[in-house]
Design an enzyme around this catalytic site. Structure first.
Site, PDB file in Angstrom:
ATOM      1  N   ARG A   1       0.880  -1.186   0.000  1.00  0.00           N
ATOM      2  CA  ARG A   1       0.000   0.000   0.000  1.00  0.00           C
ATOM      3  C   ARG A   1       0.907   1.222   0.000  1.00  0.00           C
ATOM      4  NH1 ARG A   1      -5.432   1.676   3.254  1.00  0.00           N
ATOM      5  NH2 ARG A   1      -6.188   0.180   1.753  1.00  0.00           N
TER       6      ARG A   1
ATOM      7  N   HIS B   1      -7.203   0.507  -6.813  1.00  0.00           N
ATOM      8  CA  HIS B   1      -7.517  -0.282  -5.606  1.00  0.00           C
ATOM      9  C   HIS B   1      -8.187  -1.581  -6.068  1.00  0.00           C
ATOM     10  CE1 HIS B   1      -7.864  -1.192  -1.536  1.00  0.00           C
ATOM     11  NE2 HIS B   1      -8.694  -0.263  -1.101  1.00  0.00           N
TER      12      HIS B   1
ATOM     13  N   ASP C   1     -17.176   7.366  -2.684  1.00  0.00           N
ATOM     14  CA  ASP C   1     -15.958   7.202  -1.885  1.00  0.00           C
ATOM     15  C   ASP C   1     -15.662   8.543  -1.214  1.00  0.00           C
ATOM     16  OD1 ASP C   1     -13.625   6.163  -0.825  1.00  0.00           O
ATOM     17  OD2 ASP C   1     -12.475   6.272  -2.681  1.00  0.00           O
TER      18      ASP C   1
ATOM     19  N   CYS D   1     -16.573   1.792  -0.089  1.00  0.00           N
ATOM     20  CA  CYS D   1     -15.422   0.977   0.331  1.00  0.00           C
ATOM     21  C   CYS D   1     -15.022   1.248   1.770  1.00  0.00           C
ATOM     22  CB  CYS D   1     -14.253   1.201  -0.621  1.00  0.00           C
ATOM     23  SG  CYS D   1     -13.581   2.880  -0.561  1.00  0.00           S
TER      24      CYS D   1
ATOM     25  N   ARG E   1     -13.992  -8.302   1.357  1.00  0.00           N
ATOM     26  CA  ARG E   1     -12.541  -8.067   1.184  1.00  0.00           C
ATOM     27  C   ARG E   1     -11.783  -9.327   1.571  1.00  0.00           C
ATOM     28  NH1 ARG E   1     -10.425  -2.915   1.175  1.00  0.00           N
ATOM     29  NH2 ARG E   1      -8.567  -4.057   0.523  1.00  0.00           N
TER      30      ARG E   1
HETATM   31  N1   CP Z   1     -11.391   0.347   1.831  1.00  0.00           N
HETATM   32  C1   CP Z   1     -10.145   0.222   2.336  1.00  0.00           C
HETATM   33  O1   CP Z   1      -9.159  -0.035   1.619  1.00  0.00           O
HETATM   34  O2   CP Z   1     -10.100   0.301   3.687  1.00  0.00           O
HETATM   35  P1   CP Z   1      -8.767   0.507   4.551  1.00  0.00           P
HETATM   36  O3   CP Z   1      -8.150   1.816   4.132  1.00  0.00           O
HETATM   37  O4   CP Z   1      -9.248   0.519   5.980  1.00  0.00           O
HETATM   38  O5   CP Z   1      -7.840  -0.642   4.279  1.00  0.00           O
END
Ligand code: CP
Length: 311
Positions: A102, A129, A223, A263, A291
């Site tokens: 990430r 993502h 989002d 999300c 997820r």
């Molecule tokens: N939606 C998402 O990626 O959540 P986090 O940032 O909590 O991992």
């Protein structure tokens, strides 16, 4: 499939195969059927941004698959002191069986994958993502028992989630309508892909009109207006995104029984009203749960030598 860096790299068949495997792993987990497919395997997780869902679902998922996950931050690694990504990739490939990353720059995950010899999974960049959108597609398919022909409306920032939704939904055969404020349009590479799909018969539109995106939508998605790393822009963004809240008025334009996806984390009163979030909480938290299942399917696809999908 060697890596999951962005959905632009995946074929429709690869996406569907991950969704099918995710359904199977979800069924097996619910029925307490052990699936220790990744016994003895290790996953490194390098995170440069905070995370609740991605981190926890990958760690829990690896444990449920019989493997081990290691959470690593730039702060704790030499990469944070300037060790090149190219060297980090080659070193990690000697210890581990897979990596989740990430970070901000998509090029960073591409470089890790280019120099490493183990699968790299994008756990969110500014461009994409893919893990989240696989979970979204899984959730939408569970809800409607199909994806093809459904209309996905997206209202908000043309950032990573929007980019990946456009690609994932179009590849899945869905109609896509996106509304962003002026200046917040999706990435040009994604728009070029969408244009190519439109030339081949897909339905795609981009506008600055939230009602156009919501019109007759089967699923409406939004989002956060301010992503991680953009905190200093929050005030300006609240002004720029005025009128882009998913609320009862906007849902009235959608198809009856519209599904809402987010999300998360969600900012009530900004991109979504508190009422809409609570009324659609079951769909939204199922999306969060998925997820776990979708990412387990990605891990099995990329890290196991052989796994058979039942049926
Ligand atoms: N939606 C998402 O990626 O959540 P986090 O940032 O909590 O991992």
């Amino acid at each position: 499939m060697k890596n999951l860096l962005k959905l632009l790299d995946c074929s429709k068949d690869e996406i569907v195969s991950i969704l099918d495997l995710a359904d199977q792993l979800k069924y097996e987990k619910k029925h307490h059927i052990a699936h220790r497919i990744l016994e003895g395997k290790s996953l490194g997780m390098i995170f440069q941004k905070p995370s609740t869902r991605t981190r926890i679902s990958f760690e829990a998922g690896m444990y449920q698959l019989g493997g081990q996950a290691m959470f690593l931050t730039h702060r704790d690694m030499q990469i944070g002191r300037g060790e090149p990504i190219q060297d980090t990739a080659r070193v990690m490939s000697r210890y581990l069986d897979g990596m989740v990353v990430r970070t901000y720059d998509q090029q960073e995950v591409e470089t890790l994958a280019g120099y490493g010899s183990i699968p790299v999974i994008n756990g969110l960049t500014n461009f994409a993502h893919p893990c989240q959108v696989l979970a979204d597609l899984m959730t939408i398919r569970e809800h409607f028992a199909q994806l093809e022909g459904l209309k996905m409306g997206f209202v908000g920032d043309g950032f990573n989630m929007c980019n990946s939704l456009i690609v994932g939904c179009l590849k899945a055969g869905m109609e896509v309508s996106v509304a962003t404020p002026v200046g917040y349009e999706p990435h040009p590479d994604v728009l070029a892909f969408a244009e190519q799909m439109r030339a081949e018969g897909a339905k795609f539109e981009l506008s600055n009109d939230v009602h156009k995106a919501a019109d007759n939508a089967d699923v409406l998605i939004t989002d956060a207006w301010t992503a991680m790393g953009q905190e200093e822009q929050a005030e300006q963004r609240r002004k720029d995104f005025a009128g882009f809240t998913v609320d009862h008025d906007l849902l009235a334009c959608c198809k009856e029984g519209v599904m809402v996806q987010h999300c998360m984390p969600a900012y009530r009163g900004e991109e979504i009203s508190a009422e809409v979030l609570e009324e659609h909480a079951e769909e939204i938290f199922e999306e969060s749960e998925n997820r776990l299942h979708a990412q387990k399917a990605v891990l099995v696809t990329l890290m196991s030598e052989k796994y058979e999908i039942l049926g």
